[in-house]
Design a protein around this motif. Sequence first.
Motif, PDB file in Angstrom:
ATOM      1  N   ALA A  48       0.835  -1.211   0.000  1.00 58.36           N
ATOM      2  CA  ALA A  48       0.000   0.000   0.000  1.00 58.36           C
ATOM      3  C   ALA A  48       0.866   1.255   0.000  1.00 58.36           C
ATOM      4  N   ALA A  49       1.976   1.235   0.758  1.00 58.63           N
ATOM      5  CA  ALA A  49       2.874   2.384   0.793  1.00 58.63           C
ATOM      6  C   ALA A  49       3.537   2.605  -0.563  1.00 58.63           C
ATOM      7  N   ARG A  50       3.970   1.524  -1.201  1.00 55.82           N
ATOM      8  CA  ARG A  50       4.583   1.642  -2.531  1.00 55.82           C
ATOM      9  C   ARG A  50       3.566   2.157  -3.551  1.00 55.82           C
ATOM     10  N   ASP A  51       2.370   1.639  -3.487  1.00 55.72           N
ATOM     11  CA  ASP A  51       1.331   2.082  -4.424  1.00 55.72           C
ATOM     12  C   ASP A  51       1.017   3.560  -4.236  1.00 55.72           C
ATOM     13  N   ALA A  52       0.996   4.015  -2.971  1.00 56.87           N
ATOM     14  CA  ALA A  52       0.694   5.422  -2.692  1.00 56.87           C
ATOM     15  C   ALA A  52       1.745   6.344  -3.297  1.00 56.87           C
ATOM     16  N   VAL A  53       3.011   5.915  -3.298  1.00 56.81           N
ATOM     17  CA  VAL A  53       4.088   6.712  -3.884  1.00 56.81           C
ATOM     18  C   VAL A  53       3.943   6.803  -5.401  1.00 56.81           C
ATOM     19  N   HIS A  54       3.625   5.686  -6.035  1.00 55.90           N
ATOM     20  CA  HIS A  54       3.632   5.610  -7.493  1.00 55.90           C
ATOM     21  C   HIS A  54       2.286   5.943  -8.125  1.00 55.90           C
ATOM     22  N   GLN A  55       1.229   6.017  -7.338  1.00 53.22           N
ATOM     23  CA  GLN A  55      -0.092   6.320  -7.896  1.00 53.22           C
ATOM     24  C   GLN A  55      -0.080   7.710  -8.533  1.00 53.22           C
ATOM     25  N   LEU A 114      -1.538  22.913  -3.631  1.00 49.04           N
ATOM     26  CA  LEU A 114      -1.822  21.507  -3.354  1.00 49.04           C
ATOM     27  C   LEU A 114      -0.829  20.677  -4.151  1.00 49.04           C
ATOM     28  N   ALA A 115       0.105  20.030  -3.460  1.00 39.55           N
ATOM     29  CA  ALA A 115       1.200  19.305  -4.099  1.00 39.55           C
ATOM     30  C   ALA A 115       1.067  17.805  -3.856  1.00 39.55           C
ATOM     31  N   ASP A 116       1.373  17.024  -4.897  1.00 40.61           N
ATOM     32  CA  ASP A 116       1.235  15.575  -4.754  1.00 40.61           C
ATOM     33  C   ASP A 116       2.253  14.989  -3.790  1.00 40.61           C
ATOM     34  N   GLY A 117       3.495  15.493  -3.816  1.00 38.23           N
ATOM     35  CA  GLY A 117       4.505  15.004  -2.885  1.00 38.23           C
ATOM     36  C   GLY A 117       4.776  13.524  -3.044  1.00 38.23           C
ATOM     37  N   LEU A 118       5.092  12.873  -1.943  1.00 37.14           N
ATOM     38  CA  LEU A 118       5.422  11.452  -1.967  1.00 37.14           C
ATOM     39  C   LEU A 118       4.209  10.551  -1.805  1.00 37.14           C
ATOM     40  N   SER A 119       3.018  11.151  -1.681  1.00 36.05           N
ATOM     41  CA  SER A 119       1.796  10.354  -1.634  1.00 36.05           C
ATOM     42  C   SER A 119       0.672  11.086  -2.357  1.00 36.05           C
ATOM     43  N   PRO A 120       0.622  10.969  -3.692  1.00 37.04           N
ATOM     44  CA  PRO A 120      -0.507  11.545  -4.417  1.00 37.04           C
ATOM     45  C   PRO A 120      -1.847  11.054  -3.885  1.00 37.04           C
ATOM     46  N   ARG A 121      -1.867   9.834  -3.384  1.00 40.39           N
ATOM     47  CA  ARG A 121      -3.103   9.294  -2.814  1.00 40.39           C
ATOM     48  C   ARG A 121      -3.578  10.150  -1.652  1.00 40.39           C
ATOM     49  N   ALA A 122      -2.658  10.615  -0.804  1.00 36.94           N
ATOM     50  CA  ALA A 122      -3.037  11.439   0.345  1.00 36.94           C
ATOM     51  C   ALA A 122      -3.672  12.741  -0.112  1.00 36.94           C
ATOM     52  N   LEU A 123      -3.107  13.358  -1.161  1.00 37.04           N
ATOM     53  CA  LEU A 123      -3.678  14.602  -1.660  1.00 37.04           C
ATOM     54  C   LEU A 123      -5.058  14.355  -2.258  1.00 37.04           C
ATOM     55  N   ALA A 124      -5.215  13.248  -2.975  1.00 41.16           N
ATOM     56  CA  ALA A 124      -6.514  12.921  -3.552  1.00 41.16           C
ATOM     57  C   ALA A 124      -7.556  12.661  -2.466  1.00 41.16           C
ATOM     58  N   ASP A 125      -7.136  12.023  -1.378  1.00 39.88           N
ATOM     59  CA  ASP A 125      -8.069  11.670  -0.301  1.00 39.88           C
ATOM     60  C   ASP A 125      -8.418  12.872   0.573  1.00 39.88           C
ATOM     61  N   HIS A 126      -7.432  13.692   0.888  1.00 40.10           N
ATOM     62  CA  HIS A 126      -7.608  14.716   1.927  1.00 40.10           C
ATOM     63  C   HIS A 126      -7.460  16.159   1.448  1.00 40.10           C
ATOM     64  N   GLY A 127      -6.974  16.366   0.234  1.00 38.10           N
ATOM     65  CA  GLY A 127      -6.666  17.721  -0.214  1.00 38.10           C
ATOM     66  C   GLY A 127      -7.849  18.667  -0.191  1.00 38.10           C
ATOM     67  N   GLY A 179       4.107   5.488   5.249  1.00 36.63           N
ATOM     68  CA  GLY A 179       4.739   4.560   6.172  1.00 36.63           C
ATOM     69  C   GLY A 179       4.003   3.236   6.168  1.00 36.63           C
ATOM     70  N   LEU A 180       4.449   2.332   6.999  1.00 30.74           N
ATOM     71  CA  LEU A 180       3.826   1.014   7.057  1.00 30.74           C
ATOM     72  C   LEU A 180       2.564   1.010   7.914  1.00 30.74           C
ATOM     73  N   SER A 181       2.267   2.137   8.559  1.00 31.96           N
ATOM     74  CA  SER A 181       1.017   2.255   9.299  1.00 31.96           C
ATOM     75  C   SER A 181      -0.002   3.099   8.548  1.00 31.96           C
ATOM     76  N   VAL A 182       0.474   4.140   7.846  1.00 26.88           N
ATOM     77  CA  VAL A 182      -0.417   5.061   7.138  1.00 26.88           C
ATOM     78  C   VAL A 182       0.183   5.368   5.775  1.00 26.88           C
ATOM     79  N   ALA A 183      -0.593   5.147   4.726  1.00 30.04           N
ATOM     80  CA  ALA A 183      -0.120   5.419   3.367  1.00 30.04           C
ATOM     81  C   ALA A 183      -0.699   6.698   2.795  1.00 30.04           C
ATOM     82  N   ASP A 184      -1.668   7.308   3.491  1.00 26.24           N
ATOM     83  CA  ASP A 184      -2.347   8.479   2.915  1.00 26.24           C
ATOM     84  C   ASP A 184      -2.377   9.651   3.887  1.00 26.24           C
ATOM     85  N   SER A 185      -1.242   9.930   4.514  1.00 28.17           N
ATOM     86  CA  SER A 185      -1.162  11.041   5.454  1.00 28.17           C
ATOM     87  C   SER A 185      -0.761  12.316   4.717  1.00 28.17           C
TER      88      SER A 185
END
Length: 259
Positions: A48-55, A114-127, A179-185
């Motif tokens: 999930a962490a790897r996917d969040a980086v590359h999504q 609003l920047a994608d950073g190392l977790s575009p998923r986090a920006l999509a979820d919470h931005g 991280g291994l606990s949260v992928a969309d922070s």
Amino acid sequence: MNHSAHEPAAQDFWTELRATTQARIGLGRAGDALPTRRVLEFRSAHAAARDAVHQPLDAAALADQVETVGLGRPVVVASQASDRGEYLRRPDLGRSPADLSSIPRGTAEVGFVLADGLSPRALADHGVPLLSALVAQLGDTYSLAPPVIATQARVALGDHIAEAMGVQTLVLLIGERPGLSVADSAGVYLTHLPRPGRTDADRNCVSNIHPPGGLGYEVAARVVASLVGGARKLGRSGVDLKDTSRADALAAPSEILEL
């Protein structure tokens, strides 16, 4: 010696503690190794962490959602990193803009990126909900510029964007390293009087924003609003600026922070 009588009590002990943290504790043993279920949970979290980086970030869809916040249609810009692979290999390219000519220059006091950073998923979820909470906190006090969406972006790219916008204070929303606990922070970086060359010592960060398990949008927005006010009084942000939002809340017992 028979240990079976102690296993339920041990399991109950760890179950109660596990409810208070996202850390991996009390995983148990299967011989000399971890139980299969715990190994699979770890591998799933790692994936999930790897996917969040590359999504990839769907910037067009995000722009449609950001527009509903009411600050205008956001401009989409990119860093000098041509793709995700180069972005990960060359952090320096993620800090420099490719072209900022599409950003309108204005006189607003506060700007949002609003920047994608190392977790575009986090920006999509919470931005968008985080931006809405920030606008609700800041909109009655300061003039706000139309937002900008930045792709393949590191934090320092915001300084270039803010200079092009002409804002006095930059509030940058970005996907944090998974991280291994949260992928969309998500995190928020505040820079007062932003310009290229600013360092991390010139910024303030509010991190771990990912309700319901992390910091909530409204609480994060109150902290950011306190920092914006403090930065404008102090004349700078960074290591000399401290968050006083919790102290202010303690002075007003009727307000309850849902931390």
